[in-house]
Design a protein around this motif. Sequence first.
Motif, mmCIF file in Angstrom:
data_model
loop_
_atom_site.group_PDB
_atom_site.id
_atom_site.type_symbol
_atom_site.label_atom_id
_atom_site.label_comp_id
_atom_site.label_asym_id
_atom_site.label_seq_id
_atom_site.Cartn_x
_atom_site.Cartn_y
_atom_site.Cartn_z
ATOM 1 N N THR A 596 30.580 33.643 68.652
ATOM 2 C CA THR A 596 29.686 34.723 69.075
ATOM 3 C C THR A 596 28.315 34.219 69.508
ATOM 4 O OG1 THR A 596 28.957 35.037 66.794
ATOM 5 C CG2 THR A 596 30.836 36.356 67.555
ATOM 6 N N LYS A 597 28.101 32.886 69.435
ATOM 7 C CA LYS A 597 26.774 32.364 69.739
ATOM 8 C C LYS A 597 26.607 32.128 71.225
ATOM 9 C CE LYS A 597 23.411 29.050 68.018
ATOM 10 N NZ LYS A 597 23.163 27.936 67.069
ATOM 11 N N THR A 598 25.397 32.353 71.716
ATOM 12 C CA THR A 598 25.095 32.140 73.121
ATOM 13 C C THR A 598 24.895 30.651 73.396
ATOM 14 O OG1 THR A 598 24.017 34.293 73.200
ATOM 15 C CG2 THR A 598 23.539 32.744 74.984
ATOM 16 N N ILE A 599 25.379 30.197 74.545
ATOM 17 C CA ILE A 599 25.220 28.800 74.953
ATOM 18 C C ILE A 599 23.849 28.642 75.591
ATOM 19 C CG2 ILE A 599 26.128 26.950 76.423
ATOM 20 C CD1 ILE A 599 28.858 28.258 76.209
ATOM 21 N N SER A 600 23.074 27.672 75.122
ATOM 22 C CA SER A 600 21.731 27.450 75.654
ATOM 23 C C SER A 600 21.777 26.377 76.738
ATOM 24 C CB SER A 600 20.780 27.028 74.534
ATOM 25 O OG SER A 600 21.185 25.779 73.983
ATOM 26 N N SER A 601 20.869 26.469 77.688
ATOM 27 C CA SER A 601 20.829 25.493 78.775
ATOM 28 C C SER A 601 20.353 24.132 78.290
ATOM 29 C CB SER A 601 19.906 25.995 79.891
ATOM 30 O OG SER A 601 18.596 26.195 79.386
ATOM 31 N N GLU A 602 19.533 24.089 77.192
ATOM 32 C CA GLU A 602 19.022 22.817 76.687
ATOM 33 C C GLU A 602 20.115 21.997 76.011
ATOM 34 O OE1 GLU A 602 17.772 25.728 76.013
ATOM 35 O OE2 GLU A 602 15.889 25.751 77.160
ATOM 36 N N GLU A 607 27.481 22.635 72.959
ATOM 37 C CA GLU A 607 27.730 24.016 72.560
ATOM 38 C C GLU A 607 28.939 24.590 73.300
ATOM 39 O OE1 GLU A 607 24.177 26.234 73.043
ATOM 40 O OE2 GLU A 607 23.076 25.176 71.472
ATOM 41 N N PHE A 608 29.092 24.237 74.549
ATOM 42 C CA PHE A 608 30.268 24.694 75.305
ATOM 43 C C PHE A 608 31.544 24.113 74.712
ATOM 44 C CE2 PHE A 608 33.292 24.109 78.819
ATOM 45 C CZ PHE A 608 33.432 25.422 79.246
ATOM 46 N N LYS A 609 31.525 22.832 74.367
ATOM 47 C CA LYS A 609 32.701 22.193 73.782
ATOM 48 C C LYS A 609 33.048 22.820 72.438
ATOM 49 C CE LYS A 609 32.467 17.615 75.951
ATOM 50 N NZ LYS A 609 32.372 16.161 75.717
ATOM 51 N N GLN A 610 32.018 23.127 71.620
ATOM 52 C CA GLN A 610 32.281 23.742 70.326
ATOM 53 C C GLN A 610 32.881 25.139 70.482
ATOM 54 O OE1 GLN A 610 28.599 23.639 68.133
ATOM 55 N NE2 GLN A 610 28.437 21.405 68.248
ATOM 56 N N THR A 611 32.377 25.877 71.448
ATOM 57 C CA THR A 611 32.916 27.220 71.690
ATOM 58 C C THR A 611 34.371 27.154 72.127
ATOM 59 O OG1 THR A 611 30.716 27.986 72.333
ATOM 60 C CG2 THR A 611 32.583 29.343 72.997
ATOM 61 N N ILE A 612 34.693 26.232 73.012
ATOM 62 C CA ILE A 612 36.073 26.071 73.493
ATOM 63 C C ILE A 612 36.968 25.623 72.343
ATOM 64 C CG2 ILE A 612 37.549 24.730 75.031
ATOM 65 C CD1 ILE A 612 35.949 26.880 76.456
ATOM 66 N N ALA A 613 36.449 24.720 71.476
ATOM 67 C CA ALA A 613 37.277 24.188 70.390
ATOM 68 C C ALA A 613 37.640 25.260 69.372
ATOM 69 C CB ALA A 613 36.549 23.029 69.712
ATOM 70 N N THR A 614 36.769 26.260 69.176
ATOM 71 C CA THR A 614 37.027 27.294 68.159
ATOM 72 C C THR A 614 37.563 28.582 68.766
ATOM 73 O OG1 THR A 614 34.708 28.002 68.352
ATOM 74 C CG2 THR A 614 35.244 26.364 66.652
ATOM 75 N N ALA A 615 37.761 28.614 70.076
ATOM 76 C CA ALA A 615 38.256 29.831 70.734
ATOM 77 C C ALA A 615 39.714 30.062 70.385
ATOM 78 C CB ALA A 615 38.082 29.726 72.235
ATOM 79 N N ASP A 616 40.073 31.352 70.192
ATOM 80 C CA ASP A 616 41.457 31.689 69.884
ATOM 81 C C ASP A 616 42.024 32.721 70.847
ATOM 82 O OD1 ASP A 616 39.963 33.804 69.111
ATOM 83 O OD2 ASP A 616 40.510 33.733 66.982
ATOM 84 N N ASP A 617 41.312 33.010 71.946
ATOM 85 C CA ASP A 617 41.843 33.915 72.958
ATOM 86 C C ASP A 617 41.155 33.615 74.283
ATOM 87 O OD1 ASP A 617 39.284 35.055 72.831
ATOM 88 O OD2 ASP A 617 39.960 36.573 71.395
ATOM 89 N N ASP A 618 41.744 34.166 75.371
ATOM 90 C CA ASP A 618 41.212 33.926 76.712
ATOM 91 C C ASP A 618 39.839 34.551 76.894
ATOM 92 O OD1 ASP A 618 43.426 32.522 77.350
ATOM 93 O OD2 ASP A 618 44.346 34.048 78.636
ATOM 94 N N ALA A 619 39.571 35.644 76.221
ATOM 95 C CA ALA A 619 38.293 36.327 76.413
ATOM 96 C C ALA A 619 37.128 35.441 75.987
ATOM 97 C CB ALA A 619 38.286 37.641 75.641
ATOM 98 N N THR A 620 37.289 34.737 74.855
ATOM 99 C CA THR A 620 36.226 33.856 74.370
ATOM 100 C C THR A 620 35.977 32.731 75.367
ATOM 101 O OG1 THR A 620 36.877 34.334 72.096
ATOM 102 C CG2 THR A 620 35.468 32.426 72.453
ATOM 103 N N VAL A 621 37.073 32.138 75.896
ATOM 104 C CA VAL A 621 36.926 31.054 76.881
ATOM 105 C C VAL A 621 36.286 31.576 78.157
ATOM 106 C CG1 VAL A 621 38.179 29.370 78.271
ATOM 107 C CG2 VAL A 621 38.899 29.821 75.916
ATOM 108 N N GLU A 622 36.705 32.749 78.592
ATOM 109 C CA GLU A 622 36.153 33.316 79.815
ATOM 110 C C GLU A 622 34.654 33.573 79.676
ATOM 111 O OE1 GLU A 622 37.197 36.943 82.945
ATOM 112 O OE2 GLU A 622 38.376 36.626 81.113
#
Length: 724
Positions: A596-602, A607-622
């Motif tokens: 649920t955390k926003t990815i920061s530009s800094e 952060e993108f890799k962590q989000t993808i690693a913990t995603a469990d559906d297409d919506a989170t990846v999208e």
Amino acid sequence: MADKEATVYIIDVGESMADCHNGREESDLDFSMRYVWDKLSTTVAASRKTWTVGVLGLNTRKTDNKQAHEGLDGYEHISVLQELGPMSMTSLKELKSKIKPSGRSGGDAISAIVVAQCMIDAFTKKLKYNRKIVLVTNAETPFDDDSLEDVSSKLNESNIELVIIGVDFDDAEYGFKEEDKSSIKRRNEQALEKLISQCNLAVYGTMAQAVDELSVPRIKHVRPFKSYDGALTLGDPASYQSALSIHVERYFKTKRAAVPSASTVVIKQESGGHSQSTQTMDEEDVPMDGVEFSGVKQLRTYKVNDPDAPGGKKDVEMEDLARGYQYGSTVVPFSESDLNITKLETKKGLTVLGFVPFSNYEPFMNMGETGLIVAQRQNEEAEITLSALIHALHEVESYAVARYVQKDGAQPQILLLKPNPGIEDEFECLYDVPLPFAEDVRSYQFPPLDKVVTVTGNVLTEHRLLPSEDLNEAMSDYVDAMDISTFGADDDGKPSEYAPIEELYNPVIHRVNQAIRSRAVDPDGAIEPPAGILLRFSNPPEKLVEKAKPEIESLIEAAEIKKVPAKAQGKRWKKEAVKPLSGLDIDSLLGQSRKTKTISSENAVPEFKQTIATADDDATVEDAVKQMGQIIRKLIEDSFADLFYSRAAENLRVMREELLGLELPGMYNKFLTALKRSILSGELNGDRREMWFKHILAGKLSLITSEESEVSDVTEEQAKAFMK
């Protein structure tokens, strides 16, 4: 000057040549034409007007030769398919349509040789030519052998070489003998062998051997080429009487062989034989023969912005332009006057600058082709002086270093001159190789292979990165076991070198030549696979590998080599989580779930890799892809010049890798398509095309194709077209 050649091919196209013999699936004519087409295409590729070719048809339906037109008997069913002259692609194509089985017989092979001999005599007259007649036949048609002595004497008088290559002729040296040979063919073979024995210049063989030898690459023998004719000086003869000046000549000893170059052509139009494009050259300017293509002439026009000119641009002449060199993201103009200042004015010469001992020179410093320096011909003084210099260098074991300028205004070269006193080969000369200038040398520091130096300066001789004694011994045994220096065998069966230099061929050059010859003869046919002789030494010999198998296994054991399983491509939502040694779930403990955390530009990449690693559906990846896409677009839009382009490209690369691993190529392809549209249309705050060409295109961040991911519907051709 190149040798002049006049060759006439006599091709038997009779009824029997349409049959297949000795288990072949192709007719005798097609089998024979393998040899003939190869020779003719080689002549075409040479493109020498002094190499002339004529073709005679034996056992043709019609009769077309000078002797028959004059009313002489015995010359029926012999036709001139091509008069003696230069061979071109046009004549090769026309000849191909004429070489077909005639379904007739009755032609006399000896009479055909007489016709060919008269063609050569009439064409060459008394000029200096290499004359040759090549007869290709299966000898199934009877002929008159009463005049063999007269024919052979005439061939010897005209200095014509006779080459007879027969289909399924007996050849003891090659190891072939045809069983159940007809009485006519046996008699004809004996007569042709008798004719060959009476000729001074003659070759007799079976077609199977000739076809087998086609795979052996043809080595181009060239005459010595003089690259320099002038003085070799030591000191300045114009200022000092003690200076040394020797008149020498320099020839190429070795020369780099290059792959044949291609030419740009356009298809001719039927009207007038020219294309409608203004870029097509005129007929007389076309450097190639043919009825289908024309060479292309490049025309350039230069335009600059001019508000007062029609269309806002005006044409400028080439003389009004200045050279521009890229310096960073800007272009620096460089005028002709500036170029003249930087250009080095040189004079033709070869001057010795100094000397260096044999022991101080490393062979890896050789920079190019080898030259050969000898004294001027018929100059006894130069021969004696150069001989003295060569022997002096040999006695003191030193090389000479010389400055070489081939002609006035040419760039200078530094040559290393090696003495060859002629003790072994009775040939005195200086061999030379180019040396590098200071800016040509690149020095790289590598860690030592026998020790490890720690940060504190300690020297370790035993380390996990250093080979152990067992590994060194195993590797030494393996190298000895794979020794190929004596793995070959000579004619007497004794051990010899496995890969002698004279049997090593450049596979690139000869493969391209083979493909060109094949395409010239049959434009629509398939190109045959590479000849076996080109691939002969591409792999170690199987017997030697089998013999060295114990050493290989010992080396594997000593090096502790283990096969690494192929990395399985990640499946969506089935990626195995990495478990820490403590067994604790760090993300849960720290409450840093990326769902649920926003990815920061800094800190976008981790952060993108962590989000993808913990995603469990297409919506989170999208959602993660959408956020990363906004960051990429923002970096491009806010970039001053190309300041943020590298960061944007790195973010794009991470997005591509992660989506490829999740087998979601569609998300990446959709984003990249939209990004290209935005960049090229100027939506991202102006002209950002440099981002596309220098970072996305050069970084190989193209669409994910079906070859990379099975679920992608983008082909390789579509991806290439998209990147253009």
